[in-house]
Design an enzyme around this catalytic site. Structure first.
Site, PDB file in Angstrom:
ATOM      1  N   GLY A  34      81.040  37.996  67.201  1.00 17.89           N
ATOM      2  CA  GLY A  34      80.440  39.049  68.189  1.00 17.89           C
ATOM      3  C   GLY A  34      79.304  39.639  67.558  1.00 17.89           C
ATOM      4  N   LEU A  35      78.826  40.674  68.046  1.00 14.42           N
ATOM      5  CA  LEU A  35      77.700  41.472  67.734  1.00 14.42           C
ATOM      6  C   LEU A  35      77.807  42.295  66.277  1.00 14.42           C
ATOM      7  CD1 LEU A  35      76.253  42.934  71.239  1.00 14.42           C
ATOM      8  CD2 LEU A  35      75.338  41.052  70.023  1.00 14.42           C
ATOM      9  N   SER A  36      76.897  42.428  65.714  1.00 17.84           N
ATOM     10  CA  SER A  36      76.755  43.671  64.626  1.00 17.84           C
ATOM     11  C   SER A  36      77.432  44.736  65.129  1.00 17.84           C
ATOM     12  CB  SER A  36      75.490  43.436  64.076  1.00 17.84           C
ATOM     13  OG  SER A  36      75.536  44.494  62.723  1.00 17.84           O
ATOM     14  N   SER A  38      80.287  45.100  66.054  1.00 12.23           N
ATOM     15  CA  SER A  38      81.533  45.068  67.270  1.00 12.23           C
ATOM     16  C   SER A  38      82.994  45.321  66.737  1.00 12.23           C
ATOM     17  CB  SER A  38      81.517  43.792  67.822  1.00 12.23           C
ATOM     18  OG  SER A  38      81.553  42.602  66.881  1.00 12.23           O
ATOM     19  N   GLY A  39      83.103  45.130  65.373  1.00 11.30           N
ATOM     20  CA  GLY A  39      84.517  45.265  64.473  1.00 11.30           C
ATOM     21  C   GLY A  39      84.920  44.052  63.786  1.00 11.30           C
ATOM     22  N   LYS A  40      84.188  42.915  63.819  1.00 12.27           N
ATOM     23  CA  LYS A  40      84.366  41.808  62.951  1.00 12.27           C
ATOM     24  C   LYS A  40      85.098  41.728  61.522  1.00 12.27           C
ATOM     25  CE  LYS A  40      80.604  39.863  63.386  1.00 12.27           C
ATOM     26  NZ  LYS A  40      79.881  40.896  63.924  1.00 12.27           N
ATOM     27  N   SER A  41      84.281  42.466  60.748  1.00 12.33           N
ATOM     28  CA  SER A  41      84.623  42.386  59.580  1.00 12.33           C
ATOM     29  C   SER A  41      85.719  43.265  59.388  1.00 12.33           C
ATOM     30  CB  SER A  41      83.387  42.803  58.749  1.00 12.33           C
ATOM     31  OG  SER A  41      82.290  42.042  58.662  1.00 12.33           O
ATOM     32  N   SER A 108      77.072  34.722  64.143  1.00 16.82           N
ATOM     33  CA  SER A 108      77.253  33.412  64.714  1.00 16.82           C
ATOM     34  C   SER A 108      76.697  33.230  66.370  1.00 16.82           C
ATOM     35  CB  SER A 108      78.622  32.352  64.409  1.00 16.82           C
ATOM     36  OG  SER A 108      80.034  33.377  64.831  1.00 16.82           O
TER      37      SER A 108
END
Length: 200
Positions: A34-36, A38-41, A108
């Site tokens: 997902g975009l920077s 977005s909440g991935k980490s 990614s």
């Protein structure tokens, strides 16, 4: 680069199945994209804690963390981005073989790169999670101040601004962080893992 031809794979007597039996659960790559902002980490950290608390074996690979070591010689050109993901895919594959849930949090941005990682492992060993948030939302969050720098021209080839992001076309899970909080997002993923018998 010429690839050497005198390399032979050396099998171990301890297999992936043995390691899974020892640990009491399946292993898989849980790939957050997902975009920077977005909440991935953030979600991957919370998911790892939830899995660990229940006794499941995990390791988390984060985009910035990996660039401190393994990938510290790579920039952000399209070729370097692809090589970044290729290396992570190979490391994650080894960790699946070791019997771990491997959580990866990487922008990614390219479909082809993510699909290449998917194809490294067996069909049920890659769980793609699209952490979805609008560009406006991500810019408002901007936890590292990167969007502001990109808008000022201080960062070039920034995903979502002057570099593309290709949305997943077959993600196993979509988490819309415009709608769901961290705990709710983790529960969606845990429910998927239970329903598909990765964990009991």
């Amino acid at each position: 680069m010429v690839k050497p031809t005198n390399i032979v794979w050396h099998d171990s007597e301890v297999t992936k199945e043995h390691r899974r039996l020892q640990k009491g659960h399946k292993s898989a790559i849980i790939w957050f994209t997902g975009l920077s902002g977005s909440g991935k980490s953030t979600i991957s950290v919370a998911l790892e804690k939830a899995l660990y608390t229940k006794g499941f074996h995990t390791y988390r690979l984060d985009g910035d963390n990996v660039r401190h070591g393994l990938n510290n010689n790579l920039g952000f050109s399209p070729d370097d981005r692809s090589e970044n993901i290729r290396r992570i895919g190979e490391v994650a594959k080894l960790m699946v073989d070791a019997g771990l849930f491997t959580l990866t949090a990487f922008i990614s941005p390219y479909l082809e790169d993510r699909n290449q990682v998917r194809n490294l492992v067996e069909q049920d060993e890659f769980i793609e999670i699209y952490v979805k948030a609008s560009l406006d939302t991500c810019e408002q969050r901007d936890p590292k101040g990167l969007y502001k720098k990109a808008r000022l021209g201080e960062i070039k080839s920034f995903t979502g601004i002057d570099a593309p992001y290709e949305e997943p076309d077959r993600a196993e899970i979509v988490i819309d962080t415009n709608q769901l909080g961290i705990d709710e997002s983790v529960e969606v993923i845990m429910a998927y893992l239970r329903e598909n018998r990765y964990i009991s």
